[in-house]
Scaffold this motif. Sequence first.
Motif, PDB file in Angstrom:
ATOM      1  N   ASP A 100       1.761   1.992  -8.622  1.00 49.03           N
ATOM      2  CA  ASP A 100       2.850   1.073  -8.949  1.00 49.03           C
ATOM      3  C   ASP A 100       3.929   1.073  -7.881  1.00 49.03           C
ATOM      4  OD1 ASP A 100       3.247   3.694  -9.664  1.00 49.03           O
ATOM      5  OD2 ASP A 100       4.397   3.254 -11.480  1.00 49.03           O
ATOM      6  N   ASP A 101       4.020   2.131  -7.087  1.00 52.06           N
ATOM      7  CA  ASP A 101       4.992   2.181  -5.990  1.00 52.06           C
ATOM      8  C   ASP A 101       4.470   1.500  -4.728  1.00 52.06           C
ATOM      9  OD1 ASP A 101       6.630   3.578  -7.657  1.00 52.06           O
ATOM     10  OD2 ASP A 101       6.140   5.554  -6.806  1.00 52.06           O
ATOM     11  N   LEU A 102       3.158   1.161  -4.710  1.00 50.41           N
ATOM     12  CA  LEU A 102       2.536   0.630  -3.497  1.00 50.41           C
ATOM     13  C   LEU A 102       2.304  -0.870  -3.554  1.00 50.41           C
ATOM     14  CD1 LEU A 102      -0.218   3.314  -2.753  1.00 50.41           C
ATOM     15  CD2 LEU A 102       1.875   2.904  -1.457  1.00 50.41           C
ATOM     16  N   ALA A 103       2.693  -1.507  -4.653  1.00 49.98           N
ATOM     17  CA  ALA A 103       2.321  -2.910  -4.843  1.00 49.98           C
ATOM     18  C   ALA A 103       2.738  -3.784  -3.670  1.00 49.98           C
ATOM     19  CB  ALA A 103       2.930  -3.436  -6.141  1.00 49.98           C
ATOM     20  N   ALA A 104       3.972  -3.657  -3.215  1.00 48.17           N
ATOM     21  CA  ALA A 104       4.452  -4.511  -2.117  1.00 48.17           C
ATOM     22  C   ALA A 104       3.737  -4.184  -0.829  1.00 48.17           C
ATOM     23  CB  ALA A 104       5.962  -4.341  -1.957  1.00 48.17           C
ATOM     24  N   ALA A 105       3.539  -2.897  -0.552  1.00 46.79           N
ATOM     25  CA  ALA A 105       2.892  -2.498   0.700  1.00 46.79           C
ATOM     26  C   ALA A 105       1.450  -2.963   0.755  1.00 46.79           C
ATOM     27  CB  ALA A 105       2.975  -0.982   0.860  1.00 46.79           C
ATOM     28  N   LEU A 106       0.775  -2.905  -0.360  1.00 48.00           N
ATOM     29  CA  LEU A 106      -0.645  -3.281  -0.363  1.00 48.00           C
ATOM     30  C   LEU A 106      -0.820  -4.766  -0.081  1.00 48.00           C
ATOM     31  CD1 LEU A 106      -2.012  -1.230  -3.419  1.00 48.00           C
ATOM     32  CD2 LEU A 106      -2.329  -0.762  -0.985  1.00 48.00           C
ATOM     33  N   ARG A 107       0.157  -5.606  -0.474  1.00 45.39           N
ATOM     34  CA  ARG A 107       0.020  -7.032  -0.230  1.00 45.39           C
ATOM     35  C   ARG A 107       0.007  -7.361   1.256  1.00 45.39           C
ATOM     36  NH1 ARG A 107       3.155  -7.494  -5.073  1.00 45.39           N
ATOM     37  NH2 ARG A 107       5.113  -7.454  -3.899  1.00 45.39           N
ATOM     38  N   GLU A 108       0.493  -6.437   2.077  1.00 47.35           N
ATOM     39  CA  GLU A 108       0.545  -6.670   3.527  1.00 47.35           C
ATOM     40  C   GLU A 108      -0.732  -6.241   4.239  1.00 47.35           C
ATOM     41  OE1 GLU A 108       3.081  -8.294   4.779  1.00 47.35           O
ATOM     42  OE2 GLU A 108       3.900  -8.364   2.731  1.00 47.35           O
ATOM     43  N   LEU A 109      -1.636  -5.573   3.522  1.00 52.01           N
ATOM     44  CA  LEU A 109      -2.859  -5.053   4.158  1.00 52.01           C
ATOM     45  C   LEU A 109      -3.943  -6.120   4.168  1.00 52.01           C
ATOM     46  CD1 LEU A 109      -2.948  -1.439   2.667  1.00 52.01           C
ATOM     47  CD2 LEU A 109      -2.224  -2.157   4.967  1.00 52.01           C
ATOM     48  N   PRO A 110      -4.944  -5.970   5.065  1.00 46.59           N
ATOM     49  CA  PRO A 110      -6.007  -6.981   5.185  1.00 46.59           C
ATOM     50  C   PRO A 110      -6.772  -7.148   3.868  1.00 46.59           C
ATOM     51  CG  PRO A 110      -6.052  -5.496   7.064  1.00 46.59           C
ATOM     52  CD  PRO A 110      -5.081  -4.901   6.076  1.00 46.59           C
ATOM     53  N   ALA A 111      -7.225  -8.383   3.644  1.00 43.60           N
ATOM     54  CA  ALA A 111      -7.963  -8.697   2.421  1.00 43.60           C
ATOM     55  C   ALA A 111      -9.458  -8.540   2.601  1.00 43.60           C
ATOM     56  CB  ALA A 111      -7.653 -10.122   1.967  1.00 43.60           C
ATOM     57  N   ASP A 112      -9.896  -8.242   3.857  1.00 38.77           N
ATOM     58  CA  ASP A 112     -11.336  -8.035   4.070  1.00 38.77           C
ATOM     59  C   ASP A 112     -11.667  -6.548   3.915  1.00 38.77           C
ATOM     60  OD1 ASP A 112      -9.863  -7.371   6.294  1.00 38.77           O
ATOM     61  OD2 ASP A 112     -11.507  -7.743   7.679  1.00 38.77           O
ATOM     62  N   GLU A 113     -12.957  -6.251   3.735  1.00 41.92           N
ATOM     63  CA  GLU A 113     -13.367  -4.878   3.455  1.00 41.92           C
ATOM     64  C   GLU A 113     -13.334  -4.033   4.720  1.00 41.92           C
ATOM     65  OE1 GLU A 113     -17.537  -2.857   2.161  1.00 41.92           O
ATOM     66  OE2 GLU A 113     -16.743  -4.335   0.761  1.00 41.92           O
ATOM     67  N   PRO A 114     -12.785  -2.817   4.653  1.00 41.74           N
ATOM     68  CA  PRO A 114     -12.761  -1.953   5.837  1.00 41.74           C
ATOM     69  C   PRO A 114     -14.135  -1.330   6.063  1.00 41.74           C
ATOM     70  CG  PRO A 114     -11.854  -0.769   3.984  1.00 41.74           C
ATOM     71  CD  PRO A 114     -12.129  -2.169   3.497  1.00 41.74           C
ATOM     72  N   GLY A 115     -14.427  -0.981   7.278  1.00 45.38           N
ATOM     73  CA  GLY A 115     -15.650  -0.245   7.559  1.00 45.38           C
ATOM     74  C   GLY A 115     -15.494   1.203   7.122  1.00 45.38           C
TER      75      GLY A 115
END
Length: 788
Positions: A587-602
Amino acid sequence: MSVEQTVELPLSFAQERLWFLDRLMPGTPLYNIPAVLRLRGDLDVRALDRALGEIVRRHEPLRTVFAERDGVPVQVIAPAGAFTMPLEDLSALGEAGRAEAARRRATEDAEGPFDLAAGPLFRVSLLRMEPEDYVLLLTIHHIVGDGWSTGVFIRELSALYDVYSAGRESPLPELEVQYGDFAVWQREELQGEVLERELAWWRERLAGAPELLELPTDHARPAVQTYRGAHERGELPAELPERLTALARREGATLFMALLAAFQVLLARYSGSEDVVVGSPIAGRTRSELEGLIGFFVNTLVLRTDLSGDPTFREVLRRVREVTLGAYEHQDVPFERLVAEMEPERSLSHAPLFQVMFSLQNTEGTPEVLPGVRMEGVEAELHTSKFDLSLSLTLSAGGLRASLAYGTDLFERGTVQRMLAHYRRVLEQVAADPDVRLSELDLLGEGERRVLETWGRAEAEHPADDCVHRLFAAQAAATPDAVALVHDGNGITYRELDERANRLAHHLRALGVGPEVRVGICLPRTPGMVAALLAVLKAGGAYLPLDPEYPRERLGWMLEDAGARLVLADGALAGRLPEGAEVVRLDDLAAALRELPADEPGSGVLPDNLSHVIFTSGSTGRPKGVMIRHASTAILLHWMREAVTDEERASVLGSTSINFDVSVAEIFGTLCWGGTLVLVENALSLPDVADQQIRYASMVPTAAAELLRAGGIPASVRTLNLGGEPLPNDLAQALYDTGIVVKVGNLYGPTEDTTYSTYSLVARGADRVLVGRPVANTLAYVLDERLR
């Protein structure tokens, strides 16, 4: 001297029991003793008729009926009168017609009822097939005869026919005693100290004996025994009884004891019991003057053998010898009196004291010839069985003939055929090596081994690089706008769920999550929980479910035992985790996660890497963390793709806690193949989402029973798969009776085998629930305690 015929005689103990049984089941053919004789040659029908009439005159039981006086049964012996043998001419029929008519008449005669009060209790008829070909049908009720009596009857028939056909008179001396004398003697002898001494031995011998020999059956045991049965027959080569006889003699035993020992060994292997009880008939003619009588003398001995300690067969033979000799010494106690003394728990579903019978007959030296006529015994086709199993062996010059009668309510014919084959294999092995231990005996033949190696081998091909998250990603790419999850009435598409999981996976990769890294999941049942599971997998890690309701100490032990570095939680649940746990508060990461890529990481994860770790309940000891690979999970998911229809997957109840392995099938078996998962707190929440038109649900049987009781199964539900507990058949049938559910599945398997190992679709109207067949790419074995 014979008792006066004008006196109404008491019944013997054995007769009394059959009289009472006849009152319960009037006219039952269960106690008919049939004999069918083929007579070929120049038959003198008049001499045969006269011989039969003389036998009836000589032996009072053939003229006896049973009356009741003040509630007590008595024997009433009719005076000898005229006798005429019925003759039926079938010669005008064609060959096939004659054979069919004779078969039908033999069955009618063998199974026709007797009236114990009216009599007669013996019937005979002659069928003329051709001028020199006849069939003689003989049937006697067991209350006035037994197997030994049949031999007496045939011997006297041969002797009398010989003299009558030659115009001479009977050479047979008058009988000094009759069956009535025996009944009076038995009543007078078996009482007081004599009876108590005999009963004391049996009480000690049978104390603590199992009430029921639990054999694996093809069908559930009915509540009331029907006695419907059939017979399967087989042959054993002549050298086998010769070798067993030699072995028995070396041990001071008999062939009967060796054959019985082998049979009890087989029953022990089938039942898994080391305490095996069988019944065996004994002639009961302990005095020489009784040997030539027709009557119900046979008694039944209860033979209990201790097979504990993995003994050699030689040791088993010694134990059986001791058991059998002891029973012989105390054979005068009638079985009926023994049942009354032991007071076994009364059950209408099975016989008391034992449910399996064993007997051996020696036909060598038995006359089977009338002068000028060839006499050949024909097996009567019976459709009854008094016991679960009755093995009758007949020794002749050609070897051993085996007839295994079985209750058709319990066993299929193929099962009984295998039993006879297994018995032969046991005999062959112990004859070759009497020092073989019971655990070393091999029951399976070559054909059964081939079945064992292939049974259930449903090979389902799928890509070798399958991982759970890749299957989901492929589905998300194929149907991005389809609804993947529904929670609280709100839907989330496959694209939204995939992108949410991918962003969290990037964050986890940055925290060092990769192949073989375990990540704890302590989250409420929301779409965020499902996204977290997928994110751990996409990052290459293995998720570890942590139930927030568990004690903090247990959660700490699970984290330590699994070697988990991180725990994904939210603020409300993070406080329940043990100190020292590295918590990622989503719940503390919601804003930060929206900035990360939407494709799957290797991630570099491979099918042999872990996908998840689930701890068992600990009901059998300390909880164990079961480590499951992607490859194993993929096998389950590919089976579910075929086992669940697209219509069923369109709306699946997501009710199982991720702490239980069924959740793996429920969540990923839906999301990897394009279904919609409706998340709820537990299975009892099913009525709350009736508007979602749930088609398919998995749950434990107790939850299904509660829903059924409360009327909480929505009209949309078509399939219920039940697992985690034994599924009672009455529950499965009750679910069908709702008129809503059309498929009830029984799923079984330990967590260690990736959720499900076997599956069966319970048939509507079935008498039992089966474990079923192995799921695809799985083999299932039934093993004994030594893993054979």
